[in-house]
Design a protein around this motif. Structure first.
Motif: not given
Length: 293
Positions: A138-159
């Motif tokens: 809704s804030a305009g950062f992309g048009d589809q959701g990110l799989a935060w916990l399924a991506d090894s590059s973002t999972a640790m940061a999300a946790a």
């Protein structure tokens, strides 16, 4: 009379000592012994292998990754939790309207059970229905959701973000109590000398809180290093072992793969690290008492 008092002391202390020995030290000794045996689901009969389990652990690529993950996880959570907690404590130490209500509400994340908090954040990170992706889209950062916990590059940061949200109220309460014990006369004297708010914080408030800050950092390091609930519920150590830390790896080896010897080996390494941190905690406390004396 003194002899009688000594006997009474031992009578009252002995049950507590026995309880601690049975509940804590007996399992720890059992873990060390278990780490000297090889056990698996296929061959459940323990086979004595000595230090071969440790050789296997230290020589595996997983061990290096577990150490790195545990280091990143612990440092990131402790630094952010204490930093955010200190800022919140500074805010709550001011005379603001609704101060009592704010102090009560800020405790909500901390009093939530760890599993419940992890489930809430898992829903928030959901790629399709999660609140975080909905806000970003809704804030305009992309048009589809990110799989935060399924991506090894973002999972640790999300946790890490979820763990900081869960734990920062603890640091806030500790720092708020320390702030209220800072002598008002010192702050007033610094004001009269023309010191700015930043200088008063750096030269008056922080030195007065030095011991509390050090002890809180060590305590939160111990708790974070040993934190199991958040990462296990969010990622179960994945994807591709990118979020596995010592507690989750021990659980997976022991209860998921029935490799009890290796799980015990990781447990012994974890115990050694925690023992060093606890020793540092007591040294810090003793140093603080000497300064006060």
């Amino acid at each position: 009379m003194m002899k009688r008092d000594r006997w009474l002391t031992w009578i009252f202390v002995t049950p507590a000592v026995l309880l601690v020995a049975v509940l804590m030290y007996y399992p720890m000794i059992g873990t060390v012994i278990e780490s000297l045996y090889s056990t698996s689901f296929i061959n459940p009969t323990p086979k004595f292998v000595g230090l071969a389990v440790y050789s296997k652990i230290f020589g595996s690529a997983d061990f290096g990754q577990i150490v790195r993950n545990s280091l990143v996880w612990t440092v990131a959570v402790v630094v952010l939790q204490n930093g955010f907690g200190f800022l919140c404590a500074l805010l709550l130490n001011q005379k603001l309207p609704g101060q009592g209500l704010m102090r009560s509400l800020i405790l909500l994340p901390w009093v939530l059970p760890g599993v419940v908090a992890a489930i809430l954040w898992r829903f928030m990170y959901d790629p399709q229905l999660g609140l975080i992706n909905s806000f970003l889209i809704s804030a305009g950062f992309g048009d589809q959701g990110l799989a935060w916990l399924a991506d090894s590059s973002t999972a640790m940061a999300a946790a890490v973000i979820a763990a900081v949200w869960k734990g920062f109220p603890f640091s806030t309460v500790v720092f708020l109590a320390a702030l209220q014990n800072v002598e008002a006369e010192q702050i007033e004297a610094a004001k009269m000398d023309g010191a700015s708010a930043t200088r008063r914080l750096w030269h008056v408030v922080l030195p007065s809180m030095r011991e509390v800050i050090a002890i809180n950092f060590i305590l939160t390091t111990i708790l974070t290093f040993n934190y199991f609930d958040m990462i296990w519920v969010l990622t179960r150590g994945g994807p591709q072992n990118s979020t596995h830390i010592f507690p989750t790896k021990i659980y997976e080896l022991g209860f998921g793969q029935f490799r009890f010897g290796e799980a015990a080996g990781y447990g012994v390494v974890s115990i050694v690290v925690l023992a060093l941190l606890i020793t540092l905690y007591f040294i810090t406390q003793r140093g603080g008492r000497r300064v006060q004396a």
